[in-house]
Scaffold this motif. Structure first.
Motif, short mmCIF file in Angstrom:
data_model
loop_
_atom_site.label_atom_id
_atom_site.label_comp_id
_atom_site.label_asym_id
_atom_site.label_seq_id
_atom_site.Cartn_x
_atom_site.Cartn_y
_atom_site.Cartn_z
N GLU A 47 -4.88 4.49 13.71
CA GLU A 47 -4.79 3.05 13.48
C GLU A 47 -5.09 2.72 12.01
OE1 GLU A 47 -6.90 -1.12 15.00
OE2 GLU A 47 -7.22 0.76 16.07
N VAL A 48 -6.14 3.37 11.45
CA VAL A 48 -6.49 3.13 10.05
C VAL A 48 -5.35 3.59 9.14
CG1 VAL A 48 -8.05 3.82 8.19
CG2 VAL A 48 -8.96 3.22 10.44
N ILE A 49 -4.77 4.77 9.44
CA ILE A 49 -3.68 5.29 8.60
C ILE A 49 -2.49 4.35 8.62
CG2 ILE A 49 -2.01 7.17 8.37
CD1 ILE A 49 -4.16 9.09 9.33
N LEU A 50 -2.13 3.83 9.80
CA LEU A 50 -0.98 2.92 9.91
C LEU A 50 -1.24 1.63 9.13
CD1 LEU A 50 0.00 3.44 13.65
CD2 LEU A 50 1.23 4.24 11.63
N GLN A 51 -2.48 1.14 9.18
CA GLN A 51 -2.80 -0.08 8.42
C GLN A 51 -2.63 0.16 6.91
OE1 GLN A 51 -6.74 -1.24 9.56
NE2 GLN A 51 -6.15 -1.85 11.65
N VAL A 52 -3.18 1.29 6.44
CA VAL A 52 -3.11 1.58 5.01
C VAL A 52 -1.67 1.82 4.58
CG1 VAL A 52 -3.82 3.19 3.20
CG2 VAL A 52 -5.45 2.48 4.96
N VAL A 53 -0.90 2.56 5.40
CA VAL A 53 0.50 2.83 5.06
C VAL A 53 1.28 1.52 4.96
CG1 VAL A 53 2.65 3.83 5.90
CG2 VAL A 53 0.54 5.18 5.95
N GLY A 54 1.06 0.60 5.90
CA GLY A 54 1.76 -0.68 5.84
C GLY A 54 1.39 -1.47 4.60
N MET A 55 0.08 -1.45 4.28
CA MET A 55 -0.37 -2.18 3.10
C MET A 55 0.23 -1.57 1.83
SD MET A 55 -4.31 -2.76 1.88
CE MET A 55 -4.53 -1.01 1.68
N MET A 56 0.29 -0.23 1.76
CA MET A 56 0.82 0.43 0.56
C MET A 56 2.32 0.17 0.41
SD MET A 56 -1.46 1.88 -1.21
CE MET A 56 -3.18 2.35 -1.15
N LYS A 57 3.05 0.20 1.52
CA LYS A 57 4.49 -0.09 1.44
C LYS A 57 4.73 -1.50 0.91
CE LYS A 57 6.14 3.04 5.08
NZ LYS A 57 6.78 3.12 6.41
N TYR A 58 3.91 -2.44 1.36
CA TYR A 58 4.08 -3.82 0.90
C TYR A 58 3.72 -3.95 -0.58
CZ TYR A 58 3.52 -8.88 0.58
OH TYR A 58 3.62 -10.18 0.19
N ALA A 59 2.65 -3.22 -1.00
CA ALA A 59 2.16 -3.36 -2.37
C ALA A 59 3.15 -2.82 -3.39
CB ALA A 59 0.81 -2.63 -2.52
N MET A 60 3.95 -1.84 -3.02
CA MET A 60 4.85 -1.23 -4.02
C MET A 60 6.32 -1.52 -3.73
SD MET A 60 4.80 2.75 -2.89
CE MET A 60 5.51 3.23 -1.31
N ARG A 61 6.58 -2.57 -2.96
CA ARG A 61 7.96 -2.86 -2.56
C ARG A 61 8.85 -3.18 -3.75
NH1 ARG A 61 4.80 -7.17 -1.88
NH2 ARG A 61 5.56 -9.25 -2.43
N ASN A 62 8.26 -3.73 -4.83
CA ASN A 62 9.07 -4.12 -6.00
C ASN A 62 8.85 -3.19 -7.20
OD1 ASN A 62 10.12 -6.36 -4.63
ND2 ASN A 62 8.31 -7.60 -5.15
N HIS A 63 8.23 -2.05 -6.96
CA HIS A 63 7.90 -1.17 -8.09
C HIS A 63 8.63 0.16 -7.95
CE1 HIS A 63 4.84 -4.00 -9.47
NE2 HIS A 63 4.42 -4.11 -8.21
N LYS A 64 7.94 1.19 -7.67
CA LYS A 64 8.54 2.53 -7.62
C LYS A 64 9.35 2.75 -6.34
CE LYS A 64 4.67 4.49 -10.22
NZ LYS A 64 3.61 5.52 -10.24
N GLN A 65 10.32 3.66 -6.43
CA GLN A 65 11.13 4.03 -5.26
C GLN A 65 10.46 5.21 -4.57
OE1 GLN A 65 15.14 4.74 -6.46
NE2 GLN A 65 15.36 2.78 -7.51
N ILE A 66 9.44 4.88 -3.78
CA ILE A 66 8.64 5.91 -3.09
C ILE A 66 8.81 5.75 -1.59
CG2 ILE A 66 6.33 6.83 -2.71
CD1 ILE A 66 5.55 5.83 -5.46
N VAL A 67 9.12 6.84 -0.93
CA VAL A 67 9.26 6.85 0.53
C VAL A 67 7.96 7.37 1.13
CG1 VAL A 67 10.53 7.79 2.49
CG2 VAL A 67 11.74 7.23 0.37
N ILE A 68 7.37 6.58 2.02
CA ILE A 68 6.12 7.00 2.69
C ILE A 68 6.47 7.37 4.13
CG2 ILE A 68 3.81 6.34 3.39
CD1 ILE A 68 3.72 4.39 1.09
N THR A 69 6.15 8.60 4.50
CA THR A 69 6.44 9.12 5.85
C THR A 69 5.12 9.52 6.50
OG1 THR A 69 8.51 10.01 5.03
CG2 THR A 69 7.77 10.77 7.20
N SER A 70 4.98 9.20 7.77
CA SER A 70 3.76 9.57 8.50
C SER A 70 4.12 10.36 9.75
CB SER A 70 2.95 8.32 8.86
OG SER A 70 3.73 7.44 9.65
#
Length: 710
Positions: free
Chosen positions: A566-589
């Motif tokens: 649950e903690v990992i999913l929260q952090v992953v969602g927050m990180m995806k939102y934080a960098m949506r307009n910056h780097k082209q980084i794919v986060i996979t879990s």
């Protein structure tokens, strides 16, 4: 019939019997000597053939090294063009025309083009070399099929400036002429076998080739004697060379180098010796019969008695005592024989005692050496391995027969390098009494190598007969010392950080309050910009102070429990939102299902994952991938969390410092150097562990293990 006549006839019969026995004994001795000589000569000839074969390999290795360093080749490949290709081919021709190499093939991997340079009378077609491709980045030599023959092929690769590679293949045909040059003895021949099948050799008679069949070639080295081939007899030595693939899709097969040494000279010599021995024995027997007519009574009987006594000694009866009347040379001979028999009996008892003591002592020493939990190797003054204990064999994956009798230089450089060899030389020369070195192995283990002199048991000028090397695994000891040192350092830094943070917080609060008041009152824009810059930097100081306080905190939450996924999913969602307009980084879990709760507070686990993912994002320049995984270990006691990226990685020289407070490789203003230190402190606070693996320009993998609530 008179007694003298009977005795004479008896002695004549005995002499004839001795003549027959003498011929038999001499024949057996000669045959034994023949076998020993044949074995020695076969071994020497096989060694010469094998050395000549290896000399070709060494020659090709030298040529490969020469090519790798040749300025003309390097310059031509770097600026590769049709003109450069002609220059390279001309240079190759002038370099190898007298080297014994048969062909040189150059391949452009980018266009898959082949250029064939023939250095002899025969030629190659493109279809012959169409399968030539380098399979390794470094130079190497392989044996392969070429034009219904075998060929020794040296391969070296060069990288072109604009991409692709230029590959060079140095080819030596292993044909009949090649086999002829391997032998020196005119009565010996060399041939190559694949498994038990004859391929080709240096035989002149075409009728011999189909009849060659040597069974039993399944060992690294084997010898066969009196093998009949087309009504001729040969002594044969087979030597295992290497595994080769004889076709595109065929499985590897074993290549043997077989030496044939003709037996005919030995057979002729043996027949001559037998005839000579027969003539000599018959002549001596005839002379003995003539003399027996005169001395049979006074000589034969004492000799017979002495002969019987000798047989008794041979059978182990040393208490024999032969008597004869008279005071002549024969009686003195008998007295000396009796004394000799008595002395032999005493010496035998003493020798049996000594042998038994030596066997007991040797067995005791063997048990001591094999019971020591450290690798032990003993070498002589010529660097040949004479002894190795079981712990060394088990630790490094060797068999005893692979090491005994070989030079210690054959061990890999991670165990025995030039420094160790120099140390051995100093030990055996008596310059030093002991030496200690630290070495690393391929399993990232650390070994302390201790060297001691081996005392000589012989009386000579050099009291040292060899060197004892002791390999002791100190990996766990060093790891424990590093952990203790790191823990002490973190503890001291935590106390210091807490004190410094509390001391700075009060004046920092005053500064922040005054700056905000000045901002409210100030109307001049240039001063407001300066005050805002002060406020910004003051807030950054406050953030550092807060991280110092977090780092110095050592109070765990004893009742804390957290759903890791649950903690990992929260952090992953927050990180995806934080960098949506910056780097082209794919986060996979990839998160394991049905994980138990973890013994850690959710806020602290969230801080750990955020710090790790933030570092991964900062390590990626423009585009990349971050992989987050979770699972439960095999013992079900720990939950493992992995954050992996394909960013720029961490230099190896920084790995040992990565958890130190205030250590950072980022540019000024991008980080405080406390992120991983805080992560380390949080994980250790709950009894967990953290490990890191990284390679420059490939990425970083960090694994965090936290206790699971059972």
């Amino acid at each position: 019939m008179k007694i003298f006549t009977k005795t004479l006839l008896f002695f004549i019969s005995l002499i004839l019997l001795e003549a027959v026995l003498s011929i038999s004994i001499i024949t057996n001795i000669v045959e034994k000597n023949y076998v020993d000589n044949a074995r020695n000569e076969l071994g020497i000839e096989a060694a010469i053939v094998y050395e000549n074969y290896n000399s070709w390999k060494r020659n090709i290795w030298k040529k490969l090294i020469f090519l790798k360093e040749d300025e003309v080749i390097l310059r031509g490949v770097r600026n590769y063009s049709p003109f450069a290709k002609r220059v390279i081919m001309g240079h190759l021709y002038s370099t190898f025309i007298r080297s014994g190499i048969d062909y040189v093939v150059m391949r452009d991997t980018e266009k898959d083009l082949y250029n064939i340079l023939s250095l002899g009378l025969s030629t190659l077609s493109l279809s012959d070399v169409s399968d030539f491709k380098s399979s390794r980045l470094h130079p190497y030599i392989e044996i392969n099929r070429l034009k219904d023959n075998l060929a020794m092929i040296g391969v070296v690769r060069f990288e072109k400036k604009d991409g692709g590679y230029i590959e060079f293949f140095l080819i030596k045909m292993m044909n009949k002429e090649f086999c002829k040059h391997l032998t020196l003895n005119q009565s010996s021949y060399a041939a190559f076998f694949i498994n038990n099948d004859f391929i080709f050799g240096s035989f002149e008679d075409a009728e011999i080739k189909p009849s060659i069949s040597v069974t039993g070639i399944d060992t690294a080295y084997g010898e066969f004697y009196n093998v009949e081939i087309n009504r001729s007899y040969y002594n044969i030595a087979s030597q295992m060379l290497e595994n080769i693939a004889v076709g595109k899709n065929s499985s590897p097969q074993i290549l043997y180098l077989v030496t044939f040494l003709s037996n005919q000279p030995y057979i002729e010599r043996l027949n001559l010796i037998k005839k000579t021995a027969l003539y000599v024995t018959l002549s001596v027997a005839f002379l003995t019969i003539i003399l027996s007519l005169f001395f049979s009574k006074n000589i034969t009987n004492p000799i017979k008695a002495l002969l019987n006594a000798m047989y008794n000694i041979k059978n182990g009866r040393y208490d024999i005592n032969v008597r004869i009347e008279g005071k002549n040379e024969i009686s003195k001979l008998f007295e000396g024989f009796n004394e000799m028999a008595e002395k032999l009996g005493e010496d035998k008892k003493m020798m049996e005692k000594y042998i038994n003591e030596i066997m007991i002592l040797n067995e005791y020493n063997e048990k001591i050496i094999h019971s020591i939990h450290a690798g032990i190797i003993i070498v002589d003054t010529d660097f040949f391995i004479k002894k190795v204990n079981r712990f060394f064999l088990t630790s490094f994956g060797y068999r005893e027969k692979e090491l005994l009798g070989n030079r210690i230089e054959k061990l890999p450089g991670e165990l025995v390098d030039d420094v160790i060899l120099k140390d051995i030389k100093e030990i055996v020369s008596g310059k030093k009494k002991s030496i200690s070195r630290i070495k690393g192995s391929r399993e990232t283990k650390l070994y302390e190598v201790k060297l001691y002199p081996l005392s000589s048991t012989q009386k000579n000028n050099n009291p040292v007969s060899g060197c004892i090397l002791v390999f002791e695994d100190i990996s766990k000891k060093v790891e424990l010392e590093e952990k203790i040192f790191h823990a002490e350092k973190l503890s001291s830094l935590s106390m210091l950080s807490a004190g410094v943070a509390h001391e700075i917080n009060n004046p920092l609060g005053s500064i922040m309050t005054n700056v905000q008041n000045l901002l409210d009152d100030e109307r001049e824009e240039s001063r407001r910009i300066s005050l805002k810059y002060i406020e910004q930097e003051t807030r950054r100081i406050a953030k550092i102070i807060q991280e110092l306080l977090t780092f110095s905190s050592v109070d765990p939450h004893p009742s804390a429990e957290t759903d890791v996924n649950e903690v990992i999913l929260q952090v992953v969602g927050m990180m995806k939102y934080a960098m949506r307009n910056h780097k082209q980084i794919v986060i996979t879990s990839h998160l394991a299902e049905d994980l138990p709760m973890a013994k850690i507070s959710s806020d602290e686990l969230k801080q750990v994952v955020i710090n790790l993912m933030t570092n991964s994002m900062q390590a990626i320049e423009k585009r990349g991938e971050i992989l987050v995984k979770s699972w439960q270990d095999e013992d079900n006691k720990m939950i493992d969390i992995v954050v992996q990226d394909n960013g720029r990685g961490i230099p190896s020289k920084h790995i040992s410092k990565i958890f130190d407070p205030f250590f950072t490789t980022k540019q000024d203003g991008e980080g405080t150097g406390l992120g991983l230190s805080i992560v380390y402190g949080i994980v250790k606070k709950y009894g967990g562990s953290i490990t890191i693996k990284s390679a420059e320009n490939k990425g970083t993998l960090i694994k965090v293990s936290v206790p699971a609530l059972l």
